[in-house]
Design a protein around this motif. Structure first.
Motif, mmCIF file in Angstrom:
data_model
loop_
_atom_site.group_PDB
_atom_site.id
_atom_site.type_symbol
_atom_site.label_atom_id
_atom_site.label_comp_id
_atom_site.label_asym_id
_atom_site.label_seq_id
_atom_site.Cartn_x
_atom_site.Cartn_y
_atom_site.Cartn_z
ATOM 1 N N THR A 19 21.005 20.232 19.022
ATOM 2 C CA THR A 19 21.546 20.223 17.660
ATOM 3 C C THR A 19 23.063 20.260 17.744
ATOM 4 O O THR A 19 23.623 21.071 18.481
ATOM 5 C CB THR A 19 21.045 21.428 16.847
ATOM 6 O OG1 THR A 19 19.615 21.417 16.806
ATOM 7 C CG2 THR A 19 21.571 21.381 15.420
ATOM 8 N N VAL A 20 23.721 19.365 17.004
ATOM 9 C CA VAL A 20 25.184 19.306 16.958
ATOM 10 C C VAL A 20 25.612 19.526 15.509
ATOM 11 O O VAL A 20 25.155 18.821 14.606
ATOM 12 C CB VAL A 20 25.710 17.953 17.471
ATOM 13 C CG1 VAL A 20 27.231 17.903 17.386
ATOM 14 C CG2 VAL A 20 25.262 17.708 18.909
ATOM 15 N N ILE A 21 26.498 20.510 15.304
ATOM 16 C CA ILE A 21 26.921 20.892 13.956
ATOM 17 C C ILE A 21 28.445 21.003 13.924
ATOM 18 O O ILE A 21 29.033 21.654 14.802
ATOM 19 C CB ILE A 21 26.338 22.270 13.558
ATOM 20 C CG1 ILE A 21 24.861 22.370 13.938
ATOM 21 C CG2 ILE A 21 26.540 22.548 12.077
ATOM 22 C CD1 ILE A 21 24.329 23.791 13.928
ATOM 23 N N PRO A 22 29.121 20.402 12.965
ATOM 24 C CA PRO A 22 30.553 20.648 12.816
ATOM 25 C C PRO A 22 30.823 22.145 12.733
ATOM 26 O O PRO A 22 30.079 22.878 12.056
ATOM 27 C CB PRO A 22 30.907 19.926 11.507
ATOM 28 C CG PRO A 22 29.875 18.845 11.387
ATOM 29 C CD PRO A 22 28.619 19.442 11.954
ATOM 30 N N TYR A 23 31.849 22.611 13.403
ATOM 31 C CA TYR A 23 32.076 24.063 13.503
ATOM 32 C C TYR A 23 32.201 24.707 12.130
ATOM 33 O O TYR A 23 31.711 25.825 11.917
ATOM 34 C CB TYR A 23 33.332 24.347 14.327
ATOM 35 C CG TYR A 23 33.589 25.833 14.478
ATOM 36 C CD1 TYR A 23 32.905 26.577 15.427
ATOM 37 C CD2 TYR A 23 34.480 26.499 13.634
ATOM 38 C CE1 TYR A 23 33.092 27.943 15.555
ATOM 39 C CE2 TYR A 23 34.682 27.870 13.740
ATOM 40 C CZ TYR A 23 33.989 28.577 14.707
ATOM 41 O OH TYR A 23 34.171 29.933 14.809
ATOM 42 N N GLU A 24 32.814 24.032 11.202
ATOM 43 C CA GLU A 24 33.011 24.608 9.862
ATOM 44 C C GLU A 24 31.675 24.996 9.236
ATOM 45 O O GLU A 24 31.556 26.050 8.595
ATOM 46 C CB GLU A 24 33.730 23.597 8.971
ATOM 47 C CG GLU A 24 33.943 24.088 7.536
ATOM 48 C CD GLU A 24 34.550 23.033 6.636
ATOM 49 O OE1 GLU A 24 34.784 23.349 5.458
ATOM 50 O OE2 GLU A 24 34.790 21.907 7.104
ATOM 51 N N LEU A 25 30.649 24.157 9.425
ATOM 52 C CA LEU A 25 29.336 24.466 8.870
ATOM 53 C C LEU A 25 28.599 25.491 9.730
ATOM 54 O O LEU A 25 27.902 26.368 9.208
ATOM 55 C CB LEU A 25 28.505 23.189 8.758
ATOM 56 C CG LEU A 25 28.965 22.160 7.726
ATOM 57 C CD1 LEU A 25 28.017 20.967 7.712
ATOM 58 C CD2 LEU A 25 29.038 22.776 6.334
ATOM 59 N N ALA A 26 28.751 25.377 11.055
ATOM 60 C CA ALA A 26 28.061 26.304 11.951
ATOM 61 C C ALA A 26 28.530 27.741 11.750
ATOM 62 O O ALA A 26 27.770 28.688 11.991
ATOM 63 C CB ALA A 26 28.280 25.889 13.402
ATOM 64 N N TYR B 193 24.687 17.766 10.104
ATOM 65 C CA TYR B 193 24.256 18.136 11.457
ATOM 66 C C TYR B 193 23.383 17.017 12.018
ATOM 67 O O TYR B 193 22.878 16.159 11.286
ATOM 68 C CB TYR B 193 23.515 19.469 11.483
ATOM 69 C CG TYR B 193 22.181 19.486 10.780
ATOM 70 C CD1 TYR B 193 20.995 19.253 11.476
ATOM 71 C CD2 TYR B 193 22.103 19.774 9.417
ATOM 72 C CE1 TYR B 193 19.776 19.279 10.824
ATOM 73 C CE2 TYR B 193 20.884 19.806 8.771
ATOM 74 C CZ TYR B 193 19.726 19.555 9.484
ATOM 75 O OH TYR B 193 18.513 19.575 8.842
ATOM 76 N N VAL B 194 23.225 17.034 13.320
ATOM 77 C CA VAL B 194 22.420 16.040 14.024
ATOM 78 C C VAL B 194 21.476 16.781 14.960
ATOM 79 O O VAL B 194 21.876 17.740 15.622
ATOM 80 C CB VAL B 194 23.304 15.085 14.852
ATOM 81 C CG1 VAL B 194 22.446 14.050 15.571
ATOM 82 C CG2 VAL B 194 24.347 14.414 13.977
ATOM 83 N N THR B 195 20.225 16.358 15.010
ATOM 84 C CA THR B 195 19.306 16.877 16.023
ATOM 85 C C THR B 195 18.799 15.709 16.866
ATOM 86 O O THR B 195 18.527 14.621 16.333
ATOM 87 C CB THR B 195 18.096 17.606 15.404
ATOM 88 O OG1 THR B 195 17.333 16.699 14.622
ATOM 89 C CG2 THR B 195 18.558 18.770 14.548
ATOM 90 N N VAL B 196 18.718 15.939 18.163
ATOM 91 C CA VAL B 196 18.184 14.940 19.093
ATOM 92 C C VAL B 196 17.035 15.590 19.851
ATOM 93 O O VAL B 196 17.251 16.478 20.676
ATOM 94 C CB VAL B 196 19.257 14.439 20.074
ATOM 95 C CG1 VAL B 196 18.670 13.360 20.984
ATOM 96 C CG2 VAL B 196 20.480 13.905 19.329
ATOM 97 N N THR B 197 15.822 15.163 19.549
ATOM 98 C CA THR B 197 14.640 15.703 20.202
ATOM 99 C C THR B 197 14.171 14.726 21.264
ATOM 100 O O THR B 197 14.013 13.533 20.990
ATOM 101 C CB THR B 197 13.514 15.949 19.193
ATOM 102 O OG1 THR B 197 13.977 16.843 18.171
ATOM 103 C CG2 THR B 197 12.294 16.556 19.871
#
Length: 256
Positions: A149-156, A238-242
């Motif tokens: 999972t990749v999330i921009p820091y501001e949202l994370a 956000y992005v998820t890569v499964t």
């Protein structure tokens, strides 16, 4: 007795792997024994093992025989979607395809990094601060899925209302996971504006980190499932890569 061809033998063994009858790391019969078992030539038996190896389900090594390299099947379950807001309560994020199996999930990496060039294709500009989280999902203790999972820091870095402590998306490895109340999506809990989700599914060689996590030979083929969730203004939330071996299932529910 009807003689099977190589692909039919592959299908039978693949089903046994999916159901857990052939366990991860188990040694399969020798080519000679497989030929006897299915009443085929050794050439046909060897061809079946070659196909299993090409699918990433088994590894053949001279002097060591053929061993199973894939775990039991599980669903890469993408969620329940209700147009137009894509929101639904009680979503089960993933599940084993085999009834009665024990499912588990472990966070293996949490780190803040600078976005890479690859992330630009996901709508995250290179050079921006992001948080990467990886999880490994297991069935009966055998790893079956790798999820990034990749999330921009501001949202994370956001905390839910009236929530104290480390932001849930920054919870470190080894700490108890922070989960929203039952029936509430993580995105809603954190106040993320999610307007749409795009799903891209391809079959391709699995990346090295996923192969290592799933204990499979590097370059094994698998499903790559990229979910791009975007805010109302079109930016990437956000992005998820499964990543999952090819003998898994990829499912979702669309309601309405």
């Amino acid at each position: 007795m009807t003689t099977l061809n190589a692909n039919e033998i592959v299908a039978t063994i693949r089903q046994g792997i999916a159901e857990g009858r052939y366990r991860h790391g188990a040694r399969l019969p020798s080519v000679r024994d497989l030929a006897t078992q299915y009443n085929v030539s050794q050439q046909t038996a060897a061809a079946a093992y070659a196909v299993l190896a090409a699918l990433g389900l088994a590894r053949a090594e001279r002097g060591s025989g053929t061993t199973v390299t894939a775990g039991p099947a599980a669903d890469a379950y993408l969620g329940t979607y209700t147009p137009p807001d894509l929101g639904a309560n009680g979503v089960q994020p993933w599940r084993a395809a085999r009834g009665g199996a024990t499912e588990s999930e472990e966070t293996t990496l949490v780190r803040q990094i600078v976005a890479t060039d690859e992330m630009a294709a996901w709508g995250i500009s290179a050079g921006n601060d992001v948080v990467e989280r990886t999880r490994v999902r297991s069935v009966d203790g055998i790893p079956v899925q790798h999820k990034l999972t990749v999330i921009p820091y501001e949202l994370a870095a956001r905390r839910p209302v009236n929530y104290d402590g480390v932001p849930p998306m920054l919870t470190p490895v080894g700490a108890p996971p922070a989960k929203p109340p039952h029936g509430i999506r993580v995105a809603d809990w954190l106040g993320w504006d999610i307007a749409a989700t795009e799903c891209i599914i391809t079959a391709e060689p699995m990346p090295a980190d996923a192969c290592a996590a799933l204990q499979m030979p590097e370059g094994s083929p698998g499903f790559r499932i990229v979910n791009l969730s975007r805010s109302g203004d079109g930016t990437t939330a956000y992005v998820t890569v499964t990543t999952a071996p090819l003998h898994h299932r990829v499912t979702m529910d669309i309601v309405g």
